[in-house]
Design a protein around this motif. Structure first.
Motif, short mmCIF file in Angstrom:
data_model
loop_
_atom_site.label_atom_id
_atom_site.label_comp_id
_atom_site.label_asym_id
_atom_site.label_seq_id
_atom_site.Cartn_x
_atom_site.Cartn_y
_atom_site.Cartn_z
N GLU A 147 4.97 -6.44 5.04
CA GLU A 147 5.86 -6.22 3.90
C GLU A 147 5.12 -5.44 2.82
O GLU A 147 3.90 -5.34 2.83
N GLU A 148 5.90 -4.90 1.89
CA GLU A 148 5.35 -4.23 0.72
C GLU A 148 5.95 -4.91 -0.50
O GLU A 148 7.15 -5.19 -0.53
N TYR A 149 5.12 -5.18 -1.51
CA TYR A 149 5.59 -5.90 -2.69
C TYR A 149 4.63 -5.68 -3.86
O TYR A 149 3.52 -5.16 -3.67
N MET A 150 5.05 -6.09 -5.03
CA MET A 150 4.21 -6.00 -6.22
C MET A 150 3.32 -7.25 -6.28
O MET A 150 3.81 -8.36 -6.10
N GLU A 151 2.04 -7.04 -6.53
CA GLU A 151 1.07 -8.13 -6.62
C GLU A 151 0.35 -8.03 -7.95
O GLU A 151 0.08 -6.93 -8.44
#
Length: 172
Positions: A147-151
């Motif tokens: 997945e791709e997400y804001m961290e």
């Protein structure tokens, strides 16, 4: 000849130096410049001194050495996030030693430890989405996009990352 061993509490200065050096080289232009100043060196030194100060059965730091000089390392945490498996929190190899298979061997040793300790878990990491060389390496050795997400990133910043995982031993 490259050798490998587990880190000891006295290795924190070299680990911190390699970590900061890697960020300064590979994160330039991706994260704000003010995060890559000399304060980064002090920050990484404090973090690694703390991490190595006390024993943690769920943490392993594997060093790569060339003539007894630390030239790379990996840091793994078992049971880091429910549902994701074991976290490869850090993988860094000095630029002078990249392209020689050291990163792959560190990945394999990390995976082997996870499999030995918790065979039901997979190994995963997060990588900055704009860090194309790192992503290319991870996918080349068998990583799977999750997945791709804001961290959250140091100093209250958020940054786009990808979660990449391995359910079998990394290989070329």
């Amino acid at each position: 000849m490259i050798t490998y061993r587990e880190a000891s509490k006295n290795d924190y200065k070299e680990i911190a130096r390699i970590h900061a050096s890697s960020w300064k080289k590979h994160y330039k232009g991706i994260v704000p410049d003010y995060l890559l100043t000399e304060k980064l060196d002090i920050d990484r030194l404090a973090i690694w001194k703390e991490r190595l100060k006390k024993s943690n059965a769920n943490q392993r730091i594997i060093l790569a050495l060339d003539q007894n000089k630390i030239i790379g390392f990996s840091c793994i945490y078992l049971h880091h996030s429910s549902g994701y498996g074991a976290l490869l929190d850090n993988l860094h190899v000095l630029s002078s030693h990249q392209g020689k298979g050291i990163g792959l061997i560190l990945m394999q040793k990390s995976f082997d430890w996870v499999f030995e300790m918790t065979p039901e878990d997979q190994l995963y990491l997060t990588v900055l989405s704009k860090n194309e060389p790192a992503k290319s390496f991870y996918y080349k050795i068998g990583g799977s996009f999750q997945e791709e997400y804001m961290e959250e990133f140091p100093k209250g910043n958020s940054i786009l990352v990808q979660r990449i995982s391995w359910n079998k031993r990394p290989t070329l």
